[in-house]
Design a protein around this motif. Sequence first.
Motif, mmCIF file in Angstrom:
data_model
loop_
_atom_site.group_PDB
_atom_site.id
_atom_site.type_symbol
_atom_site.label_atom_id
_atom_site.label_comp_id
_atom_site.label_asym_id
_atom_site.label_seq_id
_atom_site.Cartn_x
_atom_site.Cartn_y
_atom_site.Cartn_z
ATOM 1 N N ARG A 224 -60.437 61.696 -79.844
ATOM 2 C CA ARG A 224 -60.808 60.555 -80.687
ATOM 3 C C ARG A 224 -60.852 59.257 -79.873
ATOM 4 N NH1 ARG A 224 -58.224 56.707 -83.949
ATOM 5 N NH2 ARG A 224 -59.439 56.169 -85.822
ATOM 6 N N SER A 225 -59.845 59.049 -79.022
ATOM 7 C CA SER A 225 -59.832 57.820 -78.215
ATOM 8 C C SER A 225 -60.990 57.794 -77.218
ATOM 9 C CB SER A 225 -58.492 57.684 -77.486
ATOM 10 O OG SER A 225 -58.302 58.748 -76.571
ATOM 11 N N LEU A 226 -61.328 58.949 -76.646
ATOM 12 C CA LEU A 226 -62.465 59.015 -75.714
ATOM 13 C C LEU A 226 -63.776 58.715 -76.436
ATOM 14 C CD1 LEU A 226 -61.511 62.228 -73.673
ATOM 15 C CD2 LEU A 226 -61.549 59.879 -72.812
ATOM 16 N N MET A 227 -63.928 59.262 -77.640
ATOM 17 C CA MET A 227 -65.173 59.063 -78.384
ATOM 18 C C MET A 227 -65.319 57.613 -78.848
ATOM 19 S SD MET A 227 -66.761 61.836 -78.188
ATOM 20 C CE MET A 227 -68.083 61.322 -79.255
ATOM 21 N N LEU A 228 -64.225 56.995 -79.272
ATOM 22 C CA LEU A 228 -64.303 55.594 -79.708
ATOM 23 C C LEU A 228 -64.589 54.667 -78.533
ATOM 24 C CD1 LEU A 228 -61.431 55.435 -82.355
ATOM 25 C CD2 LEU A 228 -63.903 55.413 -82.760
ATOM 26 N N ALA A 229 -64.137 55.049 -77.339
ATOM 27 C CA ALA A 229 -64.464 54.258 -76.145
ATOM 28 C C ALA A 229 -65.945 54.414 -75.792
ATOM 29 C CB ALA A 229 -63.586 54.692 -74.978
ATOM 30 N N GLU A 230 -66.477 55.622 -76.011
ATOM 31 C CA GLU A 230 -67.892 55.886 -75.687
ATOM 32 C C GLU A 230 -68.821 55.305 -76.748
ATOM 33 O OE1 GLU A 230 -70.665 59.793 -74.608
ATOM 34 O OE2 GLU A 230 -68.479 59.957 -74.611
ATOM 35 N N PHE A 231 -68.377 55.295 -78.000
ATOM 36 C CA PHE A 231 -69.182 54.763 -79.109
ATOM 37 C C PHE A 231 -68.344 53.714 -79.846
ATOM 38 C CE2 PHE A 231 -70.567 59.079 -78.254
ATOM 39 C CZ PHE A 231 -71.954 58.971 -78.203
ATOM 40 N N PRO A 232 -68.245 52.508 -79.303
ATOM 41 C CA PRO A 232 -67.316 51.505 -79.855
ATOM 42 C C PRO A 232 -67.716 50.939 -81.214
ATOM 43 C CG PRO A 232 -68.617 50.570 -78.068
ATOM 44 C CD PRO A 232 -68.940 52.023 -78.103
ATOM 45 N N SER A 233 -68.971 51.070 -81.600
ATOM 46 C CA SER A 233 -69.385 50.518 -82.891
ATOM 47 C C SER A 233 -70.357 51.466 -83.582
ATOM 48 C CB SER A 233 -70.049 49.148 -82.708
ATOM 49 O OG SER A 233 -71.222 49.267 -81.924
ATOM 50 N N GLY A 234 -70.333 51.431 -84.924
ATOM 51 C CA GLY A 234 -71.269 52.231 -85.717
ATOM 52 C C GLY A 234 -70.803 53.628 -86.032
ATOM 53 N N LEU A 235 -69.684 54.067 -85.400
ATOM 54 C CA LEU A 235 -69.192 55.426 -85.616
ATOM 55 C C LEU A 235 -67.745 55.362 -86.113
ATOM 56 C CD1 LEU A 235 -69.392 58.543 -85.372
ATOM 57 C CD2 LEU A 235 -68.619 58.300 -82.990
ATOM 58 N N ALA A 236 -67.503 55.906 -87.305
ATOM 59 C CA ALA A 236 -66.148 56.002 -87.850
ATOM 60 C C ALA A 236 -65.646 57.428 -87.654
ATOM 61 C CB ALA A 236 -66.136 55.641 -89.334
ATOM 62 N N GLN A 268 -73.945 62.435 -80.633
ATOM 63 C CA GLN A 268 -75.314 62.271 -80.130
ATOM 64 C C GLN A 268 -76.333 62.590 -81.231
ATOM 65 O OE1 GLN A 268 -74.931 64.846 -76.741
ATOM 66 N NE2 GLN A 268 -74.310 63.191 -75.370
ATOM 67 N N ALA A 269 -76.009 63.565 -82.099
ATOM 68 C CA ALA A 269 -76.897 63.869 -83.223
ATOM 69 C C ALA A 269 -76.880 62.761 -84.269
ATOM 70 C CB ALA A 269 -76.487 65.198 -83.861
ATOM 71 N N LEU A 270 -75.825 61.943 -84.256
ATOM 72 C CA LEU A 270 -75.677 60.853 -85.225
ATOM 73 C C LEU A 270 -76.281 59.536 -84.750
ATOM 74 C CD1 LEU A 270 -71.960 61.479 -86.296
ATOM 75 C CD2 LEU A 270 -73.922 61.514 -87.840
ATOM 76 N N SER A 271 -77.082 59.564 -83.694
ATOM 77 C CA SER A 271 -77.564 58.317 -83.079
ATOM 78 C C SER A 271 -78.231 57.382 -84.093
ATOM 79 C CB SER A 271 -78.530 58.636 -81.934
ATOM 80 O OG SER A 271 -79.608 59.438 -82.399
ATOM 81 N N ALA A 272 -79.049 57.940 -84.996
ATOM 82 C CA ALA A 272 -79.736 57.088 -85.978
ATOM 83 C C ALA A 272 -78.725 56.458 -86.939
ATOM 84 C CB ALA A 272 -80.767 57.908 -86.753
ATOM 85 N N ARG A 273 -77.744 57.228 -87.361
ATOM 86 C CA ARG A 273 -76.732 56.691 -88.274
ATOM 87 C C ARG A 273 -75.797 55.709 -87.570
ATOM 88 N NH1 ARG A 273 -75.766 58.339 -93.328
ATOM 89 N NH2 ARG A 273 -76.882 60.126 -94.173
ATOM 90 N N ILE A 274 -75.558 55.920 -86.273
ATOM 91 C CA ILE A 274 -74.739 54.971 -85.516
ATOM 92 C C ILE A 274 -75.434 53.612 -85.469
ATOM 93 C CG2 ILE A 274 -73.878 54.408 -83.200
ATOM 94 C CD1 ILE A 274 -73.212 57.378 -82.865
ATOM 95 N N GLU A 275 -76.742 53.652 -85.256
ATOM 96 C CA GLU A 275 -77.511 52.393 -85.263
ATOM 97 C C GLU A 275 -77.455 51.731 -86.634
ATOM 98 O OE1 GLU A 275 -81.492 52.837 -83.871
ATOM 99 O OE2 GLU A 275 -80.889 53.753 -81.962
ATOM 100 N N ALA A 276 -77.469 52.561 -87.686
ATOM 101 C CA ALA A 276 -77.400 52.006 -89.048
ATOM 102 C C ALA A 276 -75.979 51.604 -89.436
ATOM 103 C CB ALA A 276 -77.941 53.027 -90.053
#
Length: 369
Positions: A224-236, A268-276
Motif C-alpha cells: 500500500r505504501s509503495l502504491m501510494l508513493a507511485e500514485f500520490p493522487s487520484g487513487l484511494a 495501471q488499468a485504473l488510469s482513466a479513473r485516476i485522472e478522474a
Amino acid sequence: MSPPAPATPSSLAASAAIAARLGGLELLASGVLLVGADDNIRYANPAAEHLLDNSARVLVRSHLCQLFVNADELRNLCRQALAHQYTDLRQDLSLERLGREPLQVHSIVSAVGDDEVLVELRENVQQLKLDREERILDQSQVNKELIRNLAHEIKNPLGGIRGAAQLLELELPEAHLSALREYTQVIIKEADRLQTLVDRLLAPHRRPHIVGDVNIHEVCERVRSLMLAEFPSGLAIRRDYDASIPEFRGDKEQLIQTVLNITRNAAQALSARIEAGDAELVMRTRVARQMTLAKVRYGLALDLHIIDNGPGISPQIRDRIFYPLVSGREGGSGLGLTLAQTFVQQHLGVIECESRPGLTDFRILLPLP
C-alpha cells in the motif's frame, strides 16, 4: 437414438396437469425433472430449463439418453429409486452433453410413485472450482517447463550475438567507427534487453525459497505504501482487514512481490479513473474454512482479495491472464501475473480472478496453520 416424437395435445395436457401437481417446485433454485419408468421426462421446472439450456416444452419430449451422452449412471439411480432400495439417492455426476461442456452436478433421486422419480440437479460449484484449479496447476506446470527450456535455448545464442557485436565494434575502421558503431550498439542493447527478459522468466526458479513467519497485513501495508508513493493522487486504497488472521510460514519477499504485481496491474488499468479522481482499490483479508487447494483439503486458509473499480479484463484474454507474455496493456511484459501465480503456488496456494466492467477481484488463497 431416434428423434423425439412431436408433442400431442394429450401429452401437452398431461404435462400441464403434472405442472399443476408439482407447482411448488417452480420456485426452487435447483433444477428438478420428473422422470418416468421409461426414462422419458414428464416435467421440468424453470431452474432445470436454465441449467440444461432448453425449454420445458423441449425437455418434456426428451429421453434421458437424448440429453446426456453418459445417461446410464443417472438411469441406474432412477431404477434403484423406483425399486425403493433407498429413500433417496445422492451422488455427484458429470453429465456429458454433445457439443457442450460436461455438467458437474450433485443429484438427488427420489421415487414419487411406482412409475415416477424426481431428479434434483444442483450445479456442483465445488467440483467446477476444483476442475478450474487443476487446469491452472497443469497449465502452470507446462508453462514452467516451456519457459525454462525456451529461456535456456535463448540465453546461449544471445551471449554469442552480444560477444560478436562487441568484437565487431573493436574491429571497425577508425574512419567508419562513429557511423557504424550505432548499429553494433543496437545489437548489444537489444541483446541486453532480451537477456533481462529471460532473467525475469527464470527468476522464480532460480531464487531460493526463504521461509519465515509472515504477517499478511505487514505485506499489504508495505504494498500500500509503495502504491501510494507511485500514485500520490487520484487513487484511494481502502483496507478491510481481519485482525484475527494468524501468522504463517512463507517467503515474505515473494508475497510482497505477488501482491505488488497484482495491485500495480490494477492501478495501471485504473488510469482513466485516476485522472478522474475516483479510482479505488480494496485490500480485504478474511479466513476461509475447509478449502481445497491444489487437491489438498485445509481447515483454514487465508482469503486475500484485491479489488478494483476499473474497466475489467478483456474477455479475449480473461482465461489466459496467468500465461506468460499475455498482457492487456500496451507495452506490458505479460510476466507480472505469471510470476504472482508461480510464487503463490510455491506457497501451496492459488490465485483466482473474477472480472466484469466496474469490478475486478483477484483472490489469493493460501493455507494457514
